[in-house]
Design a protein around this motif. Structure first.
Motif, PDB file in Angstrom:
ATOM      1  N   MET A   1       0.851  -1.191   0.000  1.00  0.00           N
ATOM      2  CA  MET A   1       0.000   0.000   0.000  1.00  0.00           C
ATOM      3  C   MET A   1       0.885   1.239   0.000  1.00  0.00           C
ATOM      4  N   GLY A   2       0.852   1.981  -1.104  1.00  0.00           N
ATOM      5  CA  GLY A   2       1.683   3.166  -1.256  1.00  0.00           C
ATOM      6  C   GLY A   2       2.686   2.969  -2.373  1.00  0.00           C
ATOM      7  N   CYS A   3       2.654   3.860  -3.359  1.00  0.00           N
ATOM      8  CA  CYS A   3       3.558   3.715  -4.503  1.00  0.00           C
ATOM      9  C   CYS A   3       4.489   4.914  -4.617  1.00  0.00           C
ATOM     10  N   GLY A   4       5.048   5.303  -3.482  1.00  0.00           N
ATOM     11  CA  GLY A   4       6.075   6.335  -3.491  1.00  0.00           C
ATOM     12  C   GLY A   4       7.428   5.713  -3.771  1.00  0.00           C
ATOM     13  N   ARG A   5       8.486   6.367  -3.339  1.00  0.00           N
ATOM     14  CA  ARG A   5       9.835   5.864  -3.611  1.00  0.00           C
ATOM     15  C   ARG A   5      10.078   4.506  -2.962  1.00  0.00           C
ATOM     16  N   VAL A   6       9.680   4.380  -1.691  1.00  0.00           N
ATOM     17  CA  VAL A   6       9.892   3.109  -0.994  1.00  0.00           C
ATOM     18  C   VAL A   6       8.972   2.026  -1.536  1.00  0.00           C
ATOM     19  N   GLY A   7       7.695   2.353  -1.728  1.00  0.00           N
ATOM     20  CA  GLY A   7       6.739   1.361  -2.213  1.00  0.00           C
ATOM     21  C   GLY A   7       7.101   0.798  -3.566  1.00  0.00           C
ATOM     22  N   SER A   8       7.487   1.663  -4.489  1.00  0.00           N
ATOM     23  CA  SER A   8       7.845   1.195  -5.829  1.00  0.00           C
ATOM     24  C   SER A   8       9.126   0.375  -5.797  1.00  0.00           C
ATOM     25  N   ALA A   9      10.118   0.801  -4.998  1.00  0.00           N
ATOM     26  CA  ALA A   9      11.372   0.049  -4.888  1.00  0.00           C
ATOM     27  C   ALA A   9      11.119  -1.324  -4.263  1.00  0.00           C
ATOM     28  N   LEU A  10      10.282  -1.351  -3.231  1.00  0.00           N
ATOM     29  CA  LEU A  10       9.963  -2.610  -2.562  1.00  0.00           C
ATOM     30  C   LEU A  10       9.230  -3.555  -3.508  1.00  0.00           C
ATOM     31  N   ALA A  11       8.272  -3.026  -4.264  1.00  0.00           N
ATOM     32  CA  ALA A  11       7.513  -3.858  -5.200  1.00  0.00           C
ATOM     33  C   ALA A  11       8.431  -4.491  -6.239  1.00  0.00           C
ATOM     34  N   HIS A  12       9.344  -3.695  -6.801  1.00  0.00           N
ATOM     35  CA  HIS A  12      10.269  -4.236  -7.798  1.00  0.00           C
ATOM     36  C   HIS A  12      11.208  -5.268  -7.176  1.00  0.00           C
ATOM     37  N   ALA A  13      11.682  -5.005  -5.959  1.00  0.00           N
ATOM     38  CA  ALA A  13      12.583  -5.952  -5.305  1.00  0.00           C
ATOM     39  C   ALA A  13      11.883  -7.284  -5.067  1.00  0.00           C
ATOM     40  N   LEU A  14      10.639  -7.243  -4.633  1.00  0.00           N
ATOM     41  CA  LEU A  14       9.878  -8.469  -4.397  1.00  0.00           C
ATOM     42  C   LEU A  14       9.669  -9.244  -5.693  1.00  0.00           C
ATOM     43  N   ILE A  15       9.369  -8.535  -6.769  1.00  0.00           N
ATOM     44  CA  ILE A  15       9.196  -9.182  -8.077  1.00  0.00           C
ATOM     45  C   ILE A  15      10.492  -9.858  -8.506  1.00  0.00           C
ATOM     46  N   ARG A  16      11.621  -9.163  -8.314  1.00  0.00           N
ATOM     47  CA  ARG A  16      12.900  -9.699  -8.775  1.00  0.00           C
ATOM     48  C   ARG A  16      13.305 -10.967  -8.041  1.00  0.00           C
ATOM     49  N   VAL A  17      12.864 -11.114  -6.794  1.00  0.00           N
ATOM     50  CA  VAL A  17      13.227 -12.333  -6.053  1.00  0.00           C
ATOM     51  C   VAL A  17      12.134 -13.393  -6.140  1.00  0.00           C
ATOM     52  N   GLY A  18      11.188 -13.194  -7.056  1.00  0.00           N
ATOM     53  CA  GLY A  18      10.258 -14.269  -7.390  1.00  0.00           C
ATOM     54  C   GLY A  18       8.899 -14.238  -6.731  1.00  0.00           C
ATOM     55  N   HIS A  19       8.519 -13.115  -6.114  1.00  0.00           N
ATOM     56  CA  HIS A  19       7.220 -13.047  -5.460  1.00  0.00           C
ATOM     57  C   HIS A  19       6.187 -12.332  -6.339  1.00  0.00           C
ATOM     58  N   GLU A  20       4.925 -12.531  -6.028  1.00  0.00           N
ATOM     59  CA  GLU A  20       3.821 -11.904  -6.749  1.00  0.00           C
ATOM     60  C   GLU A  20       3.383 -10.675  -5.964  1.00  0.00           C
ATOM     61  N   VAL A  21       3.153  -9.555  -6.658  1.00  0.00           N
ATOM     62  CA  VAL A  21       2.912  -8.289  -5.969  1.00  0.00           C
ATOM     63  C   VAL A  21       1.748  -7.522  -6.587  1.00  0.00           C
ATOM     64  N   THR A  22       0.940  -6.901  -5.720  1.00  0.00           N
ATOM     65  CA  THR A  22      -0.053  -5.914  -6.129  1.00  0.00           C
ATOM     66  C   THR A  22       0.200  -4.643  -5.339  1.00  0.00           C
TER      67      THR A  22
END
Length: 222
Positions: A6-27
């Motif tokens: 929840m939240g697509c600022g600098r931290v939220g977007s970085a966290l979402a991409h990091a989770l995707i890169r290590v193989g997790h599914e993200v919304t």
């Protein structure tokens, strides 16, 4: 894992991409559709527009099947309310909230909701909290908080591979190796051996991702 952010600022977007890169599914949830531009066109997760503590919005984001929830908007109240809804109404096991006010953070920690303050390595701490990597701790961090050295727990399939292969995959530099009780400064051709203690240096924000990738088997070249 399936993670709702929840939240697509600098931290939220970085966290979402990091989770995707290590193989997790993200919304990712954000009330401002323009915020999703931070994710870029290569983002493979889902985007949901709305208020992150609204029950209907959370349901649209798949909270009912979520393994983890991160509240990282710019507002303390929004973060803690959404975190409590995710934990108490939907039973999400791993919930973490970003809190600016240190006094509030201490209160919510006592309620059983991990909180993370706004420090340079926020993304790393969120990633480790969400994916449960509490066993790996940073060995050293420079005074500015920009670079950290941490021990990697390698998947056994890395044994017999070169340091170059490992560095390319995890996006970090192997700083040194402890082998048979002796320190070793490796080069790119050094072969990783079983029982090596491998320490990597990475910039803050990428440490958690490097640790997670090192724990996965190398990607097949086939």
């Amino acid at each position: 894992m399936y993670v709702v952010v929840m939240g697509c600022g600098r931290v939220g977007s970085a966290l979402a991409h990091a989770l995707i890169r290590v193989g997790h599914e993200v919304t990712v949830i954000d009330r401002d559709p323009a915020a999703f531009l931070r994710l870029g066109q290569d983002f493979t997760g889902e985007r949901v527009t709305g208020v992150g503590f609204d029950r209907d919005v959370l349901v649209r984001a798949g909270i009912e099947r979520a393994d983890a929830f991160a509240a990282v908007s710019s507002g303390d109240n929004s973060n803690i309310i959404s975190a409590r809804v995710a934990r108490e109404m939907f039973g999400v096991e791993r919930v973490v909230a970003r809190i600016y006010d240190e006094k509030r953070a201490a209160v919510y920690e006592r309620l059983g909701i991990p909180t993370i303050a706004t420090v340079p390595w926020t993304t790393d701490r969120f990633l480790r909290t969400l994916i449960g990597d509490g066993s790996t701790k940073t060995t050293w961090r420079d005074p500015t908080g920009t670079v950290a050295v941490t021990q990697l727990t390698l998947h056994e399939e890395w044994y017999g591979r070169t340091v170059r292969d490992l560095e390319t995959t995890i996006g970090a530099r192997v700083a040194f190796i402890i082998r048979f009780g002796q320190g070793l400064l490796p080069d790119s051709k050094t072969i990783v051996q079983a029982d090596d203690l491998v320490y990597a240096a990475a910039t803050s924000g990428s440490v958690g991702e490097a640790v997670a990738l090192a724990g996965k088997p190398p990607v097949s070249e086939d």
